[in-house]
Structure formats: structure tokens, C-alpha cells
Scaffold this active site. Structure first.
Site, PDB file in Angstrom:
ATOM      1  N   ASP A  14       3.189  89.302  -1.674  1.00  0.00           N
ATOM      2  CA  ASP A  14       4.256  90.108  -1.077  1.00  0.00           C
ATOM      3  C   ASP A  14       5.321  90.450  -2.120  1.00  0.00           C
ATOM      4  OD1 ASP A  14       3.073  90.372   1.355  1.00  0.00           O
ATOM      5  OD2 ASP A  14       4.230  88.818   2.354  1.00  0.00           O
ATOM      6  N   TYR A  58      -1.461  76.527   5.932  1.00  0.00           N
ATOM      7  CA  TYR A  58      -1.362  77.342   7.145  1.00  0.00           C
ATOM      8  C   TYR A  58      -2.378  76.907   8.200  1.00  0.00           C
ATOM      9  CZ  TYR A  58       1.629  80.730   4.665  1.00  0.00           C
ATOM     10  OH  TYR A  58       2.642  81.347   3.976  1.00  0.00           O
ATOM     11  N   ASP A 108       0.324  84.239  -0.357  1.00  0.00           N
ATOM     12  CA  ASP A 108       1.148  84.967   0.614  1.00  0.00           C
ATOM     13  C   ASP A 108       2.473  85.356  -0.037  1.00  0.00           C
ATOM     14  OD1 ASP A 108       2.135  86.013   2.965  1.00  0.00           O
ATOM     15  OD2 ASP A 108       2.578  84.080   3.881  1.00  0.00           O
ATOM     16  N   LYS A 131       0.496  74.458  -8.496  1.00  0.00           N
ATOM     17  CA  LYS A 131       1.624  73.556  -8.769  1.00  0.00           C
ATOM     18  C   LYS A 131       1.010  72.205  -9.105  1.00  0.00           C
ATOM     19  CE  LYS A 131       6.109  72.714  -8.872  1.00  0.00           C
ATOM     20  NZ  LYS A 131       7.098  73.373  -9.750  1.00  0.00           N
ATOM     21  N   ASP A 149       6.252  78.471  -9.356  1.00  0.00           N
ATOM     22  CA  ASP A 149       7.661  78.835  -9.523  1.00  0.00           C
ATOM     23  C   ASP A 149       7.835  79.705 -10.770  1.00  0.00           C
ATOM     24  OD1 ASP A 149       6.888  76.403 -10.724  1.00  0.00           O
ATOM     25  OD2 ASP A 149       8.935  75.656 -10.852  1.00  0.00           O
TER      26      ASP A 149
HETATM   27 MG   LIG Z   1      11.020  75.259 -10.556  1.00  0.00          MG
HETATM   28 MG   LIG Z   2       2.863  87.776   3.868  1.00  0.00          MG
END
Ligand SMILES: [Mg+2]
Ligand SMILES: [Mg+2]
Lengths: 354, 354
Positions: free
Chosen positions: A249, A142, A245, A189, A221
Site C-alpha cells: 500500500d 491475519y 499489506d 524482521k 522498518d
Molecule cells: Mg526500527
Molecule cells: Mg491493504
């Protein structure tokens, strides 16, 4: 204990929910013999209306000079719907976060037996769910370099992390895990990303200093699945900015109402406490907004001051109201109570009047 | 219609589930007067054991010369647990994807009324859920430049997208939406990322050619909530590589069993069809694995050939087995049927024998 608290009521329902927190904090002060001094300052649409700036210098000065900041909500549709607006309320909060170097966003995820019917998840998946997400807030993709090629046909975003950015939040997360069930899950990851491999290495190094905390590692994931199918496995989740983020959420829907969820943003200096809900302008001034997100944010502030008994009492008070059906209309459209009534009940319980 | 199908049985339960699909495809061929020719080839641990390579050249040649690839599963613990292993089964699949330039991963998300009790979500949140995720598979941060500084204290991953990479998958997603409920949701983070803004601009441009499809845009953090609280709002989701990785895995838990979920990977040349489950080596050879993920992948292959009636018949057959309690033991531990029996039932239904 004597504490100076900067209070930013903000926009929409911000003032009315924050006022309930102040009542509760006053009750805590009285009962435990603390002194909380409130210094009110402006931010957001309210600040633009009154001063022209979404974050007046005075607000930054007061915040930096306080022991903590209690914040309501930000944003007003009159700025969202005006493309010519030169200043926007949200800029105030972004600038404040930057001024205070708030590098860790902390979100507890709690579920309440009396509210299981509101959750999209089955009750059996919600029992015993109680975890905290530490999201890094100032680095990652970001904030990395962004480029658009001259022919506008190629774009890029760079994701960068340094060891020191990872270390400082890792220490906070490990320290919190020590006070909880002593488990920390790093979400990354690392099978694909170099930044994730750095996160993993630094967290492994920091972990040596917290040998009582069990550490595990989960790909993002997989984490997005585990949060739904087995959320009670988590105690403290630590993760980088964008993964945080997304999964914070996602996790926020477990309790069944965004109106209940508190948050803290912690930096090297003063910390900021705010409910995760927005300014909800349609409800402003109607005494119907849910004050629990703000009150539980105030409880996080008490914890931050080291006042754990006080914080727990406030949480007990909130649990008592929820268990006894004292809820605002976002929770129960038919049998609902006003914002003020919920604030009064939490205050009265805190004062042992219930 | 005459089609050459490359079949890669692969590792673990790959062979036994794929064999059920072949039975069903043979039934389709017989009923609708098609000719399907299967050409078996090697990949994964099976290929390493027999040839030393996880992807023999012959496999690539056969695949490139076929109309589609039906693939089982890949991976074996003897390679995972051996850090000295020079070749790994999974390299075979990565290399095949690259050779075939498979740029779009397609995952349908379906829920089944008879299996609502298996889902972590409440039944009311599952009714009418039927969407497809198009995930870009060759670009983005997973394939961008990765760097670790010389002092090993800073790492970076670059996320890059070009207009042409976005266009080609956008066309596929829009074309699919036209055949469905004519709604496409682009999941991005365009309020923060330059690559997301490029995705949004290109999708808006492509959308002009598909004026019958309604397009909306959703930030990925919101999407991770919406998939849980209101999944039936979605028809076709289009997204970049990493967001697709996260939300397609999240969405895969809705049905209550990973064993049911098919997938397709489509490129400029031949497409590959495979269940999303892994090789599950503990179950290999026991005739207990769920063949539905593979059978529904074969149905996607029929759709890909333009054989929509045939594809729908196979899906109807699968629905019939699920509705009548003919399921493997991952779905019902007590009243369960073998892999072969489920394959036989789907075949018999397809042949109108049920
Ligand atoms: Mg995957
Ligand atoms: Mg958010």
C-alpha cells in the site's frame, strides 16, 4: 491460443473499467490469432442483489473451470452503512480467494515520467522505479489463532508460517526475478521474529535453485524508508502477509494515482487479475473512471498465459496514452477523456491503428 | 529547578554530539537559573572496553537515581564483525530499557522549510508537517512467545497485549495531544487483529477522560500511505510496537535527514532521551557529526521536566541555525560547519548572544 476467461464485472465502476479490458483483449486476440472466451459471473453487491449471495456457487464453478479470472471491483455503500446487513459484498471476494487458494498477491510498482507531477515524491526519486511485490496472502498473523481473555483484558494474535507456504511463493518470486533484473529482496524482521528467521532460511534454500538471481535481505522498518528514499533499488520484493499489506500500500502511492495500478492473485489453480482500486460507487456509470488499472491487470493475465509479446504491446499502448495526455479526470481534472475513450485508444494502438 | 541528569556519551559520534547538548543545557541553566548536575556513566562498546560489560551495574544505579538520562549512541563495528563476541554493545541499551521499564517511545516528526530540498517528498507535501508518534515499546509480537517446531518446518510468533499496557501509553499520548492540536490517531489493524480490537476498545475508554481531544482510527496499511501523501493531517499518532517501528522509521525520512531527529523513551520511572541516529563510527572524533538530533532530544528532556519555555527556546535556536545555513556536512556537503560550531551557535542563541 484458446483461453476461457471468467469475467466478474462486480460493483461500482467495476463493469465499465472491465469492459475496456475486454475490448483490448479482443484486439489482442484478433491481432495475434488467439481465441478468448468470456464467461460472465456474479460476485459482490451485484450478486447479492440478484441472487442473495455475495458469491453464488455457479461463480466458483465457472472460475475453477476457467484459465483465468478478470475481476472489476467490489463493494457498495448501502451494505457498508447497514449494520443489520447479514451478508456483505466483500465476503464474496474473501470466499473466492479461499476457494481458489490464492496464496500470492503480486503488485507491480511502476512510475510514469508524464505523471511525476502527481506523485508525492520528487521526480528524481521516481526515475527508473520498476519493481514487483510478492505478498504471501493466506498465512501469517491475519489468519493465526485469535484470542480474547474471559475478562476481556488480554488479547492475542498468533503469527504462524510453515516452510511449504514460504517455498511455493518463493519459487514464483524467483522465477519472476529471472525474467526481470534478477534481484530479489526478502523483507522480514529476522532480528526479532522466529517466523522471519524461517522465511530467511527457506528463501536461502530456494535461492540455490536460482543462482542467477541476487538475493538480499531487508528489515521491514528499513524497507518502509527505502521505498521512499530509494525505490529504484528494488526489482522483486518478497514478503509475508502483513508486511506485504503495509509496504504494497505504501508503494502504491509512488505512481501518483491508485487508478493505474494492477494486481494479480495467484494460487495452485486459476489466477485472478484485478485493479487495486475499489468500486468507487460515486463514479459508477459516469464513464469517468480510470480503466488503466484494469487494462494493466489484463496485461498481467496475458503474461500469466505466457503471451509476453501481447502483454508488452498492451503496456506500450497504455504508456502511449499516458505520454500523450489521454487520461481520465483523476489524473487531469481539466484536460480529461472518458473511460470509453481511453479504452478505445488503447485498443486502437494495440490494433496498430495509431 | 535542580535536576540530576545521567549522561551516557556512548559510542562513535555519541560523545561529541552529546557534548553540544550539555553546552546548550548549561546555557539554559544559566539563563533560567536552574541547576543541572551531570553524572557520567558507561554503556555500549565503550563500557565493554573499560569494564567488560555493556551495561555496568553502576550505570543502572546512577540512571535510576537521576531525573532523566541523556544518551548519545551505541554500537561499534568491531563487535558487529566478530561472530565470536560474547557481549555486544546493543545489549546494554536493551537491558537498560528493560531495567527502566521504558514502555513508550516518542518520536516527533518535524520538517524544516530550509531543508525541503533534502526530502524525498515534494515541498508542498511537507509544509505544516508536525506530528508525534507514540510507539508502545515493551509488548506485542516482538516480545511474544516464539516457537520453532522440532522438524524446523514451522515457526510462530505470538502477539499479546493487555489492557493495562495499552492504557498507560494511551494516557501519555492523550496528555500530549492536549498540549498540541488536540487530535489523536490510533493506528491499528482492527479489521483483522484481536489485539488491535483491544487497542481500539481501551483507547475509546481512555478517550472519555480527554474529551477535548478528537480521536480517529486508521488501519496501518492506510497509515503507511497517508504518511507520504498527506502527513500534515497527523498530530499525535498512537500505535503498538511493530506498527510503530515501521511507521516511525518511514516518517523519519520526511525531514530529509536522520541527523535532525530526536526521541524520548518514557517509563514509570526515569526517562531516556537520545537522537534516532546511530553511532556512525566512521565520523567519530572528526567534529563533523550533526548534533541537532541530540540537542532536540535535550529539548524533549526540558519539556519532560515541565520547562516548556526553555525547551521552545532551544528549538528556536536550532531553527535559527537551520534557517541561516549553519549546518553540518550531512545537510550541505559544500557549505558546512563543524559539530562544535553548531553547538556553539545554538548555545549562543539560547544565551541571547545572537
Ligand atoms: Mg526500527
Ligand atoms: Mg491493504
Amino acid at each position: 491460443m484458446k483461453k476461457n476467461i471468467a469475467v466478474i464485472l462486480g460493483d461500482g465502476i467495476g463493469p465499465e473499467v472491465t469492459q475496456q479490458s475486454i475490448k483490448v483483449l479482443d484486439a489482442v486476440a484478433k491481432k495475434f490469432n488467439h481465441e478468448f472466451h468470456y464467461r460472465y459471473c456474479l460476485m459482490g453487491a451485484d450478486a447479492i442483489d440478484k441472487t442473495g449471495s455475495p458469491l453464488p456457487d455457479e461463480t466458483v464453478t465457472i472460475c475453477l473451470d476457467s484459465d483465468a479470472i478478470l475481476f472489476g471491483a467490489i463493494g457498495h455503500p448501502k451494505y457498508d452503512n447497514d449494520p443489520t446487513a447479514k451478508v456483505r459484498p466483500e465476503q464474496g471476494l474473501l470466499k473466492l480467494r479461499k476457494s481458489l487458494q490464492l496464496f500470492a498477491n503480486i503488485r507491480p510498482i511502476t512510475t510514469y515520467a508524464s505523471l511525476h507531477h502527481l506523485s508525492p515524491l520528487k521526480a528524481k526519486n521516481l526515475e527508473g522505479v520498476d519493481f514487483v511485490i510478492y505478498r504471501e496472502l493466506t498465512g501469517g498473523i491475519y489468519f493465526g489463532k485469535k484470542e480474547l481473555s474471559d475478562d476481556k483484558l488480554q488479547a492475542s494474535d498468533d503469527c504462524v508460517y510453515s516452510a511449504s507456504e514460504i517455498e511455493r511463493i518463493a519459487h514464483l518470486a524467483f522465477q519472476h526475478a529471472q525474467k526481470r533484473r534478477k534481484k530479489l529482496t526478502l523483507v522480514d524482521k529476522a532480528n526479532v521474529l522466529e517466523t522471519s528467521r524461517l522465511w530467511r532460511r527457506i528463501v536461502q534454500e530456494v535461492a540455490v535453485q536460482y543462482s542467477d538471481v541476487a538475493v538480499d535481505y531487508m528489515f521491514v522498518d528499513n524497507a518502509s524508508m527505502q521505498i521512499i528514499i530509494n525505490p529504484k533499488q528494488f526489482d522483486v520484493i518478497l514478503t509475508e502477509n502483513m508486511f506485504g499489506d503495509i509496504i504494497s500500500d505504501e508503494a502504491s502511492v509512488l505512481s501518483g494515482s491508485l487508478g493505474l495500478a494492477p494486481s494479480a492473485s495467484v494460487g495452485s489453480a486459476v489466477a485472478l487479475f484485478e485493479p487495486i482500486h475499489g468500486s468507487y460507487p460515486q463514479a459508477a456509470g459516469k464513464d469517468i473512471a480510470n480503466p488503466v488499472g484494469s487494462i494493466l491487470s489484463a496485461a498481467m493475465m496475458l503474461d500469466h498465459f505466457g503471451l509476453t509479446e501481447e502483454a508488452q504491446l498492451v503496456r506500450d499502448a497504455v504508456n502511449w496514452t499516458l505520454q500523450h495526455g489521454f487520461v481520465t479526470k483523476d489524473i487531469d481534472a481539466i484536460n480529461s477523456y472518458s473511460t470509453t475513450t481511453i479504452g478505445d485508444l488503447v485498443r486502437d494502438y494495440t490494433e496498430n491503428k495509431i
